[in-house]
Design a protein around this motif. Sequence first.
Motif, short mmCIF file in Angstrom:
data_model
loop_
_atom_site.label_atom_id
_atom_site.label_comp_id
_atom_site.label_asym_id
_atom_site.label_seq_id
_atom_site.Cartn_x
_atom_site.Cartn_y
_atom_site.Cartn_z
N GLU A 1 28.42 48.37 44.82
CA GLU A 1 29.85 48.56 45.05
C GLU A 1 30.69 47.78 44.04
OE1 GLU A 1 27.75 47.42 47.39
OE2 GLU A 1 27.40 49.30 48.46
N ASN A 2 30.03 47.26 43.00
CA ASN A 2 30.69 46.48 41.94
C ASN A 2 31.28 45.18 42.48
OD1 ASN A 2 31.17 46.27 39.15
ND2 ASN A 2 33.31 46.86 39.41
N VAL A 3 30.66 44.64 43.52
CA VAL A 3 31.06 43.34 44.05
C VAL A 3 30.26 42.26 43.33
CG1 VAL A 3 31.12 41.86 46.09
CG2 VAL A 3 31.68 44.29 46.29
N THR A 4 30.95 41.28 42.81
CA THR A 4 30.29 40.19 42.09
C THR A 4 29.92 39.10 43.08
OG1 THR A 4 31.55 40.64 40.09
CG2 THR A 4 30.52 38.48 40.27
N GLY A 5 28.64 38.75 43.11
CA GLY A 5 28.17 37.73 44.02
C GLY A 5 28.48 36.33 43.53
N PRO A 6 28.20 35.33 44.36
CA PRO A 6 28.48 33.94 43.98
C PRO A 6 27.52 33.45 42.90
CG PRO A 6 27.27 34.00 46.04
CD PRO A 6 27.58 35.43 45.70
N TRP A 7 27.95 32.41 42.19
CA TRP A 7 27.08 31.81 41.17
C TRP A 7 25.89 31.13 41.84
CZ3 TRP A 7 27.29 33.22 36.40
CH2 TRP A 7 28.50 33.57 35.80
N THR B 1 37.94 42.30 52.38
CA THR B 1 36.74 41.56 51.99
C THR B 1 35.85 42.40 51.08
OG1 THR B 1 36.77 40.33 54.06
CG2 THR B 1 34.69 40.36 52.85
N GLY B 2 35.40 41.81 49.97
CA GLY B 2 34.53 42.48 49.03
C GLY B 2 35.26 43.29 47.98
N ARG B 3 36.59 43.39 48.08
CA ARG B 3 37.34 44.20 47.12
C ARG B 3 37.85 43.32 45.97
NH1 ARG B 3 40.85 48.77 49.72
NH2 ARG B 3 38.68 49.34 50.16
N GLN B 4 37.99 43.94 44.81
CA GLN B 4 38.45 43.23 43.61
C GLN B 4 39.96 43.40 43.46
OE1 GLN B 4 37.03 44.60 39.76
NE2 GLN B 4 36.87 42.52 38.99
N TYR B 5 40.62 42.30 43.03
CA TYR B 5 42.07 42.30 42.83
C TYR B 5 42.38 41.73 41.44
CZ TYR B 5 42.36 43.20 47.83
OH TYR B 5 42.23 43.75 49.07
N ALA B 6 43.53 42.15 40.90
CA ALA B 6 43.99 41.66 39.60
C ALA B 6 45.41 41.13 39.77
CB ALA B 6 43.96 42.77 38.55
N TRP B 7 45.75 40.08 39.01
CA TRP B 7 47.10 39.52 39.11
C TRP B 7 47.57 39.05 37.74
CZ3 TRP B 7 48.31 33.98 39.05
CH2 TRP B 7 47.20 33.17 38.83
N ARG B 8 48.89 39.00 37.61
CA ARG B 8 49.49 38.49 36.39
C ARG B 8 50.87 37.91 36.73
NH1 ARG B 8 51.46 43.85 32.87
NH2 ARG B 8 52.80 44.76 34.50
N PHE C 1 39.74 38.87 40.39
CA PHE C 1 38.87 38.10 41.28
C PHE C 1 38.41 39.01 42.41
CE2 PHE C 1 43.09 37.70 43.02
CZ PHE C 1 42.91 37.83 44.39
N THR C 2 37.35 38.60 43.11
CA THR C 2 36.85 39.34 44.26
C THR C 2 37.11 38.52 45.52
OG1 THR C 2 35.12 40.36 42.91
CG2 THR C 2 34.83 40.42 45.30
N TYR C 3 37.67 39.17 46.51
CA TYR C 3 38.00 38.47 47.75
C TYR C 3 36.81 38.55 48.71
CZ TYR C 3 40.52 36.99 51.94
OH TYR C 3 40.92 36.32 53.07
N GLY C 4 35.98 37.50 48.68
CA GLY C 4 34.81 37.42 49.55
C GLY C 4 33.78 38.48 49.21
N VAL D 1 42.21 46.73 42.63
CA VAL D 1 41.41 47.41 41.60
C VAL D 1 40.62 48.52 42.27
CG1 VAL D 1 39.67 47.17 39.80
CG2 VAL D 1 41.29 45.32 40.22
N LEU D 2 41.11 49.74 42.13
CA LEU D 2 40.44 50.93 42.67
C LEU D 2 40.49 52.03 41.62
CD1 LEU D 2 41.77 51.06 46.36
CD2 LEU D 2 39.46 50.47 45.60
N PRO D 3 39.36 52.69 41.33
CA PRO D 3 38.02 52.41 41.88
C PRO D 3 37.50 51.04 41.44
CG PRO D 3 37.87 53.94 40.04
CD PRO D 3 39.33 53.77 40.32
N SER D 4 36.42 50.60 42.08
CA SER D 4 35.95 49.23 41.90
C SER D 4 35.48 48.92 40.49
CB SER D 4 34.81 48.94 42.88
OG SER D 4 33.73 49.85 42.68
N ASN D 5 35.11 49.95 39.73
CA ASN D 5 34.62 49.71 38.36
C ASN D 5 35.72 49.91 37.32
OD1 ASN D 5 34.87 52.44 38.67
ND2 ASN D 5 32.91 52.98 37.72
N ALA D 6 36.98 50.04 37.75
CA ALA D 6 38.08 50.26 36.82
C ALA D 6 38.40 48.98 36.04
CB ALA D 6 39.33 50.73 37.58
N ASN D 7 38.98 49.16 34.86
CA ASN D 7 39.38 48.03 34.03
C ASN D 7 40.68 47.45 34.58
OD1 ASN D 7 40.46 46.35 31.98
ND2 ASN D 7 39.37 47.50 30.41
N PRO D 8 40.72 46.16 34.93
CA PRO D 8 41.95 45.57 35.49
C PRO D 8 43.16 45.71 34.57
CG PRO D 8 40.09 44.11 35.85
CD PRO D 8 39.59 45.21 34.96
#
Length: 736
Positions: A368-374, A257-264, A287-290, A219-226
């Motif tokens: 950086e649009n990284v989602t932190g842990p709950w 690390t810290g980057r967002q990925y999308a899968w289907r 999801f975000t990888y770390g 997912v690049l840029p980080s704020n893009a819609n998956p």
Amino acid sequence: MGFKHPIRSMALLVAAVFSFARIYAQNYPLQISAQLVPPFSGYVPDYAVPGEEKFKLLCLFTDFTEPSYNFKLKIRIQGQGVTLQSKSYYFAGPFNITPGAPIQLSGADLAGLLNTNNLDFSGITLADYNHRKILPEGFYSICVTAYDFNNPVPIQVSNEACAFAWFTLSDPPLLDLPQCGNTLNTSTPQQVTFQWTPMNISSPNSFLNTEYDFQLFEVLPSNANPNTIVQTLPPIFQITTTFTTLNYGITEPPLVTGRQYAWRVRARDVTGRDLFRNSGYSQVCAFTYGNIYGDLLNLTLHAQVISSRVARLWWDSISNYQSYHVEYRKSGNNWNWFPINITAAHAKATDLEPDMDYEARVNGITNENVTGPWSNTVTFHTSPLPVINCGDQPVPLSSQNIHPLTMAAPGNTWQIGQFELIVTQLQNLQSSSGIYSGLGKVVLPLGGINVRCSFTNVMVDEDHRVVSGEVLALSEGVSAWLSQWSSTYHYDDSFNCSCDIDSIYVNANNQVIIVCQGGDTIVVPDDIEGGLLVTDGNGNQWVVNGDGTIVPVEGGGLLPVTQDTLTATEKSILRKALLLIKTEYDQQKLNNLLSVLNSGEQDYDDYIRTQRSTFTQTGNAPQEYHGETEYVGSFELKQEMQNTGTAKAKNYKDAEFEYNKGKVLYIFSRKISSDNELNFIGQYLTVSNKLFKAFVAEQFALNKTEDQVAADVALLGLKPLAEMVVKRKMEKDKNE
């Protein structure tokens, strides 16, 4: 019976036609029953697979004048505007049968009958079917009829045997791991498990013949819609597998690390015979990888209950976060989360249910649009609704430190004095000053009765409390005999005294002086700078404004101050009338009325259900009109429905009216106690189209006793008042 000779066969057929006593009860020498075994397939040849017996025919020959008999079959498949039937010249057979010995036909026996080359197509072309390899989704009937094999003229010798099925498309896979929106922990070496659940297990076509196309996107840029990413960019990794689990390890492209990925995942039937919804594609999951900050992004959440409807949530502010995502829900039973997106490190959970357990959690989103842990999950329990007693006064709201409600929505619950206002319509959904106008309803403590209200320019704080403004009860239903509520009087403090007030004034030292009816004088210790509400022992109220002027509250308190009070005799008559109502409408009578209502409703529902089944079988479809059910068919059927159904409906509606009237009287007669309440009722009550006072005077002129007048007031005044309330309420509900 002999079907080998055409002339004899035709003679028997003609004789049979003219010997029918009931034209729909044809007796054939060959009886057939059809059976489909689920799961159902929309691919016709599936029902002729040898050994599976998905489609079976059970045949019984009952003409014992023949030692054996040969017959042939035709088929018709119909549904969703599509018809497939045997070509005019094609028959499957011969099939031989002996009298009294049933045979079963299935699999290879029916292969020719179900071969698409032997079928005529209507509503869909053979080319469309061969391309899709499945019939359109929907309800279908598969019917088979037998004919005399030795006769060139198609003579029907059996009933039409039908089986029914719902042909459906398969659902795409359901993504399980990693969960959508989660932040994964990094590992060395790289190891991520992807897992999904197949949703076509019940399909006879594709369950054992399914392949899955797995795709992973960056997912690049980080704020893009998956969802946009998967439509516009190529995947960084893809693979086809027959498994429902994929281990993404060191041989696959490394994740950052810290980057967002999308899968289907896409499901495909390798035989091409099964179709999936959405072309087999699952939803897109991100999801975000770390995270690049490690434990620095951990949040600790706290909760504090403010009222029955509101709780405060707060957590430590972390500079790395530009915003926060808060979720709260009722505890247990996997309730849905209610989200709040906010930039501050605190939030209010509003519109909660009283006396209920809740849980909440929060995470943050970095620049950086990284989602932190709950965070930790906190639990809290809201307060029960307060018990309001007659004469209780609301605690005045302080004018200091008011934070306005900047965003509102229909469905909000606002605290207004001692009551709750449920918002139904709003003219504006946001206001920087917390000023709103619209419609709503107030739930009164008198048995949960709702009073519709309008409000204009009310100010609401972030705790959903009405601070100032005007809320007026609409003059219909219960509000015809309950006072209006108004907050047009402004004051910061209140003072209660036990005596009945004779007069109030402000002296030269700006002190409020109260003179009681007994002559005692009270100096109020509170100042009047922001306004002062004074209430005496009889419930009368006055507002002392900051400039020293004094205004009597006429409708601003729980009950208005009335100038036309009742005499002691008139109060006695009204109390006796209410006592008669209270004695007649006790809990036992209310239970009896409810029992009659439930019985009438059940009787009417049973009749409607029976008629719907009966008339639908005769091809007469039901329609709704005026709250009743009409069945379109013959005049006789209509007449029967209107006569019988309307009578049962009337019994049900009458029982509903009597129960509602009894409920109103039950509540009303048990809540009236103070002189102010009696004064208010006596001021507005009419008996035989006369005001209460005039009616009482007229009856005394006729030398009637108090008890006799009280009985007339109960019968001719209070009961009709309750009936009017119920009629207006039921009419309003019908119109809505």
